[in-house]
Structure formats: structure tokens, C-alpha cells
Design a protein around this motif. Structure first.
Motif, PDB file in Angstrom:
ATOM      1  N   ASN A 238       0.851  -1.184   0.000  1.00  0.00           N
ATOM      2  CA  ASN A 238       0.000   0.000   0.000  1.00  0.00           C
ATOM      3  C   ASN A 238       0.887   1.234   0.000  1.00  0.00           C
ATOM      4  OD1 ASN A 238      -2.276   1.589   0.088  1.00  0.00           O
ATOM      5  ND2 ASN A 238      -3.095   0.703   1.974  1.00  0.00           N
ATOM      6  N   THR A 239       0.274   2.376  -0.230  1.00  0.00           N
ATOM      7  CA  THR A 239       0.998   3.629  -0.119  1.00  0.00           C
ATOM      8  C   THR A 239       0.024   4.721   0.299  1.00  0.00           C
ATOM      9  OG1 THR A 239       2.669   5.026  -1.199  1.00  0.00           O
ATOM     10  CG2 THR A 239       0.750   4.388  -2.539  1.00  0.00           C
ATOM     11  N   ALA A 240       0.537   5.878   0.656  1.00  0.00           N
ATOM     12  CA  ALA A 240      -0.264   6.921   1.312  1.00  0.00           C
ATOM     13  C   ALA A 240      -0.980   7.791   0.305  1.00  0.00           C
ATOM     14  CB  ALA A 240       0.641   7.767   2.208  1.00  0.00           C
ATOM     15  N   TRP A 241      -2.097   7.286  -0.239  1.00  0.00           N
ATOM     16  CA  TRP A 241      -2.848   8.081  -1.201  1.00  0.00           C
ATOM     17  C   TRP A 241      -3.961   8.891  -0.558  1.00  0.00           C
ATOM     18  CZ3 TRP A 241      -7.929   6.551  -1.375  1.00  0.00           C
ATOM     19  CH2 TRP A 241      -8.215   5.244  -1.005  1.00  0.00           C
ATOM     20  N   ARG A 242      -4.297   8.643   0.704  1.00  0.00           N
ATOM     21  CA  ARG A 242      -5.252   9.491   1.423  1.00  0.00           C
ATOM     22  C   ARG A 242      -4.471  10.561   2.204  1.00  0.00           C
ATOM     23  NH1 ARG A 242     -10.514   7.579   1.492  1.00  0.00           N
ATOM     24  NH2 ARG A 242     -10.726   5.450   0.716  1.00  0.00           N
ATOM     25  N   PRO A 243      -5.131  11.655   2.574  1.00  0.00           N
ATOM     26  CA  PRO A 243      -4.430  12.719   3.315  1.00  0.00           C
ATOM     27  C   PRO A 243      -3.769  12.175   4.583  1.00  0.00           C
ATOM     28  CG  PRO A 243      -6.584  13.483   2.586  1.00  0.00           C
ATOM     29  CD  PRO A 243      -6.530  12.012   2.276  1.00  0.00           C
ATOM     30  N   PRO A 244      -2.439  12.334   4.742  1.00  0.00           N
ATOM     31  CA  PRO A 244      -1.721  11.749   5.873  1.00  0.00           C
ATOM     32  C   PRO A 244      -1.614  12.686   7.075  1.00  0.00           C
ATOM     33  CG  PRO A 244      -0.146  12.662   4.343  1.00  0.00           C
ATOM     34  CD  PRO A 244      -1.511  12.963   3.778  1.00  0.00           C
ATOM     35  N   ALA A 245      -1.121  12.119   8.180  1.00  0.00           N
ATOM     36  CA  ALA A 245      -0.930  12.920   9.394  1.00  0.00           C
ATOM     37  C   ALA A 245       0.138  13.988   9.198  1.00  0.00           C
ATOM     38  CB  ALA A 245      -0.562  12.006  10.564  1.00  0.00           C
ATOM     39  N   GLU A 246       1.172  13.673   8.419  1.00  0.00           N
ATOM     40  CA  GLU A 246       2.293  14.591   8.216  1.00  0.00           C
ATOM     41  C   GLU A 246       2.385  14.978   6.743  1.00  0.00           C
ATOM     42  OE1 GLU A 246       3.647  15.745  10.743  1.00  0.00           O
ATOM     43  OE2 GLU A 246       3.216  14.266  12.308  1.00  0.00           O
ATOM     44  N   ALA A 247       2.502  16.259   6.490  1.00  0.00           N
ATOM     45  CA  ALA A 247       2.539  16.764   5.115  1.00  0.00           C
ATOM     46  C   ALA A 247       3.773  16.287   4.354  1.00  0.00           C
ATOM     47  CB  ALA A 247       2.485  18.291   5.118  1.00  0.00           C
TER      48      ALA A 247
END
Length: 314
Positions: free
Chosen positions: A208-217
Motif C-alpha cells: 500500500n501507499t499513502a494516497w489518502r491525506p496523511p498525518a504529516e505533510a
């Protein structure tokens, strides 16, 4: 519980990239977790803990699940997940057993895997059909930088728990690996994580990878082409858990949905318009009408991520 009272712990079904239509069950308060992951779509952890407590009333949760199953189409899975780490709840084993008593819908547990070394947690999950733990780093240093665990969680102990649980669990274990551009999504970390996976021996690996808005920019996703290249480094069956194509439905679905149906979803995860429509079985036009009303009321807003629009609570 009153037949008309809104559910507090059950939400959806939501569209899941791996589980189809998933009826979600939230067992801990918002952002109560053993990790404070940099990529978390719900933001920073507000209650970092390893203390297991009776966060929910087992009977109330089971009643909400029964009512949800009675009023909706049968979901593909009942998924214990939500807005924190579900294994922190002392009643998780009793809830799994209770679900098995009134439905044949399979039970999945989405966990970060941090407490599988705890005997009570290990035993509590044995009756589930599917457990999806996480492994996001191949060494202690990156584990602390990406997952930011509670100080009492040791990397090697966590790994040992994953290995021991997978060896004896009678259902399936799908190991999710979140790869981040420039950090864990590098050839060096891929090799290190793959080495750990060979010891754990899950039934499937899911990249998987971070395609939704993450905690850290500062967190960025790994491009699809690179995920496909990295997949060959892992043993066994490897899935690339990618975003579903967006298709605007032109018909079908419920005639109407409630604002609270949508808001309950968004409290647990950022969603696109299509996510909400698919999860609730509603027409996109009806969902958009409800979202506009919620936005005017100041309850929801939007967040742009990787060229896509996600709806989130204000």
C-alpha cells in the motif's frame, strides 16, 4: 437499545480496497492507538497507549451489528477496525465469538499488529476468519520514524508476535506493508522488509501507499510503477492495494440516505464522493446533495490529495 437510536460503534458498509463491502466496527475511542504513524489518514494519535481496557459494551456492539445486518444487504466482511487500534479493547474476543453466533459473514480484524505478542490478544483473535496486521519498516530505526510507537513496544518483540501468531492462526493472515516515497519505499528498505516477511510467512502480502491525506505533510506516496517493481521482491502472493477507479453511477442505490450515515463514515476515514456512494449503496447525486448540506452546516469540508478530492469532518 432503542430501535431508532443511532449506532455508536458500527458504520458503513464502506467500500474496501481489499474486502469489498465492509461493515465497520469501531472498538476504541477516536485515535486511541499504540502507534502514531506519520501516514495515518485520521491524523495524529491523541491517546498513545498500550493499556487494554473495556472501551465498549460488548452487548451494545453485538446489538448494533445485528441491527445493521437486518436492515442492509449482507456485507462481504464484518471488519473490526475503525479509528484506533481494535486489539486495545478487552472485549474483542467476546465480540468475535458473539458475531459468529448469529451470522456467517466472515470476521476480519485490521490491526497494526503491535500487540500480537500479548497472549490475551493472540488468543482473542483466534476465532476471526481474517487478520490483516501491518509491517511498515524493516529495522528498528525506520519503525520508530514511521510508526512512532508507544515507548513500551519493542521492534523485535513486535516481530516475534507477528511470526508466532501467523504460525498458528487457523484463518488467513494478509500482511499489509505501507511504503512511503523516499523513506521505506527504497530498494534498501524493500530488501529489509522482504527479509522479515520471509520469516513471518503470511498468506498474502499487500503493498500500500499513502494516497489518502496523511498525518504529516512530508509523507508522499510511492508511484504505481515503482510499487509494481517492488512487488517482485516479496515472497508468495503479493497484491498491490491501489485506489479504485472512479466511476460515477448513473442509477440504482437507495432513494435517500441520512446525513448521519455520511458523517459516521467520514469520522472514521476520509472518503471521495464515489467512496461514499458505493459504501452506502446510494446514487452519487443524492450523496452530493447531502454533502453540500453538511458543508453549509459547517460539519464537513474537503481536502485535496494526489489530484483527488476527499471529504473530511470540519
Amino acid at each position: 437499545m432503542s430501535e431508532t437510536s443511532a449506532p455508536r460503534h458500527v458504520y458503513g458498509p464502506v467500500p474496501s480496497r481489499r474486502l469489498g463491502r465492509s461493515l465497520g466496527v469501531d472498538l476504541v475511542p477516536y485515535k486511541t492507538c499504540t502507534y502514531d504513524c506519520v501516514y495515518c489518514q485520521l491524523g495524529r494519535t491523541t491517546h498513545l497507549t498500550i493499556e487494554r481496557r473495556a472501551y465498549v459494551d460488548v452487548d451494545i456492539v453485538l446489538d448494533e451489528i445485528e441491527r445493521a445486518l437486518a436492515r442492509d444487504q449482507q456485507p462481504d466482511y464484518i471488519t473490526l477496525a475503525g479509528s484506533g487500534e481494535p486489539t486495545l479493547d478487552l472485549g474483542i474476543g467476546e465480540i468475535i465469538a458473539g458475531i459468529k453466533g448469529f451470522t456467517e459473514v466472515p470476521v476480519a480484524v485490521l490491526t497494526n499488529g503491535s500487540l500480537l505478542w500479548v497472549p490475551e490478544v493472540h488468543d482473542a483473535l483466534m476465532a476471526a476468519d481474517l487478520v490483516v496486521p501491518s509491517l511498515d519498516a524493516g529495522d528498528r530505526s525506520w519503525f520508530h520514524r514511521v510508526n512512532r510507537p508507544h515507548p513500551a513496544i519493542d521492534f523485535d518483540t513486535m516481530l516475534g508476535g507477528l511470526e508466532a501468531f501467523t504460525r498458528v492462526f487457523p484463518g488467513e493472515v494478509w500482511l499489509e506493508i505501507m511504503l512511503l516515497a523516499g523513506t521505506t519505499g527504497t530498494p534498501e528498505q524493500i530488501a529489509s522488509i522482504a527479509d522479515r516477511v520471509r520469516r513471518i510467512r503470511p498468506d498474502r502480502v499487500q503493498l500500500n501507499t499513502a494516497w489518502r491525506p496523511p498525518a504529516e505533510a512530508s509523507v508522499h506516496p510511492v508511484p504505481d510503477v515503482r510499487l509494481e517493481r517492488y512487488a517482485s521482491a516479496f515472497p508468495g502472493i503479493v497484491d498491490i492495494v491501489a485506489e479504485r477507479p472512479e466511476h460515477l453511477s448513473e442509477g440504482g442505490g437507495k432513494a435517500a440516505i441520512e446525513d448521519e450515515d455520511i458523517f459516521t463514515l467520514l469520522e472514521r476515514r476520509p472518503c471521495t464522493l464515489e467512496d461514499i456512494a458505493e459504501g452506502l449503496g446510494a446514487h452519487v447525486a443524492e450523496v452530493l446533495k447531502r454533502l453540500d448540506a453538511l458543508r453549509v452546516a459547517g460539519r464537513v469540508t474537503t481536502s485535496a490529495r494526489e489530484g483527488r478530492t476527499f471529504w473530511i469532518p470540519s
